[in-house]
Design an enzyme around this catalytic site. Structure first.
Site, short mmCIF file in Angstrom:
data_model
loop_
_atom_site.label_atom_id
_atom_site.label_comp_id
_atom_site.label_asym_id
_atom_site.label_seq_id
_atom_site.Cartn_x
_atom_site.Cartn_y
_atom_site.Cartn_z
N SER A 8 32.75 34.22 46.78
CA SER A 8 33.37 34.94 45.68
C SER A 8 32.38 36.17 45.71
CB SER A 8 33.25 34.31 44.23
OG SER A 8 33.30 35.01 43.16
N HIS A 33 36.89 35.26 48.16
CA HIS A 33 37.43 35.11 46.89
C HIS A 33 37.13 36.41 46.03
CE1 HIS A 33 38.96 32.24 43.74
NE2 HIS A 33 37.76 32.83 42.84
N ASP A 35 37.73 37.92 42.38
CA ASP A 35 37.66 37.53 40.98
C ASP A 35 37.94 38.75 40.01
OD1 ASP A 35 37.33 34.60 40.56
OD2 ASP A 35 35.06 35.21 41.48
N MET A 37 39.18 40.24 36.34
CA MET A 37 38.86 39.93 35.13
C MET A 37 39.25 41.14 34.27
SD MET A 37 35.40 37.89 35.36
CE MET A 37 34.94 36.65 36.53
N HIS A 69 42.17 36.09 42.64
CA HIS A 69 41.90 35.17 41.45
C HIS A 69 42.25 36.03 40.23
CE1 HIS A 69 39.55 31.90 38.96
NE2 HIS A 69 40.99 32.29 38.47
N MET A 71 42.27 36.48 36.41
CA MET A 71 42.21 36.10 35.41
C MET A 71 42.28 37.05 34.08
SD MET A 71 38.43 34.39 36.36
CE MET A 71 38.34 35.18 37.84
N MET A 140 39.39 25.05 37.84
CA MET A 140 38.40 25.89 37.25
C MET A 140 37.35 24.62 36.86
SD MET A 140 38.56 28.89 37.64
CE MET A 140 37.05 29.51 37.19
N ASP A 178 36.55 25.97 41.70
CA ASP A 178 35.69 27.32 41.47
C ASP A 178 35.01 27.30 40.36
OD1 ASP A 178 35.28 30.17 41.12
OD2 ASP A 178 37.21 30.83 40.89
#
Ligand code: DX5
Ligand code: ZN
Length: 222
Positions: A8, A33, A35, A37, A69, A71, A140, A178
């Site tokens: 990540s 990966h 992330d 957000m 991913h 979020m 998660m 994760d």
């Protein structure tokens, strides 16, 4: 095939992002990966499609999966932007979708593989309506929002339960975990049935360097 590590980049040094990602890829990473957000679904803000796009060429050169991913609330508003930026796989959170099947279909129509994630407090039944359509189901093992948190121990049993559900249906989805993964718990989580283990700080954080960190995780997986 043994489980894979998905580094990540959240834990990378963003002033040297390309070089650090390349080091991970040269050390054998075949997943990256990313992330995303939004400061709304999770308290933190990270990055958007620009970073996905910036890493697309490197991922292609090393035949790595760009695993995005999301979020974010209202993920359906942003799917096209991430697909255009070059995401291979887009994972949305079940908690953010009032109609999960529609969002899963929308991702697929954009030509991407599709994943669904659930938070630690969300039950496996959230996967139920779409389980047979998924390329990836993500459990998660920390509350999403920040790297470097401690692994929630009950996540291992959740992985085992999901593994049994997937196997019972003959579903081929990757089972991803994760949060808080390191050389100390990677083997147990893979043993429970995870096939893709996300690792941020254990790869890019302090230690012996990215390649050595990744190797330590790969050795732990056997
Ligand atoms: C947490 C993110 C994770 C995070 C993992 O919200 O989804 O991918 O970067 O970081 P570590 O491996 O440090 O727990
Ligand atoms: Zn993640």
């Amino acid at each position: 095939m043994s489980a894979q590590i998905a580094p990540s980049v959240l834990a990378a040094d963003f002033a040297q992002l390309g070089a650090q990602v390349e080091e991970a890829l040269l050390a054998g990473a075949r997943w990256l990966h990313l992330d995303v957000m939004d400061g709304h679904f999770v308290p933190n803000i990270s990055f958007g499609p620009l970073v996905v796009q910036a890493l697309r060429t490197l991922a292609t050169q090393h035949q790595a999966v760009l695993d995005v991913h999301l979020m974010i609330t209202n993920p359906e508003r942003h799917l096209e932007a991430f697909a255009r930026a070059g995401a291979d796989l887009i994972t949305v959170h079940a908690e953010t979708c009032s109609n999960l099947s529609t969002v899963v279909s929308a991702v697929r129509q954009l030509g991407c593989r599709v994943g669904v994630a659930i938070n630690p407090l969300t039950g496996l039944q959230a996967f139920e309506p779409v389980l047979d359509q998924l390329d990836l189901a993500l459990i998660m093992s920390v509350n999403p929002g920040f790297g470097g948190q401690a692994y929630i121990p009950s996540s291992t049993a959740k992985v085992a339960e999901l593994r049994a559900l997937l196997d019972a249906r003959g579903a081929k989805a990757h089972l991803q975990i994760d949060g808080g993964i390191g050389a100390d718990n990677a083997a147990a989580v893979a043993q429970a049935g995870a096939t893709v283990l996300v690792a941020g700080s254990a790869v890019f954080g302090s230690g012996r360097g990215i390649a050595a960190n990744l190797r330590a995780l790969q050795v732990a997986l056997g």
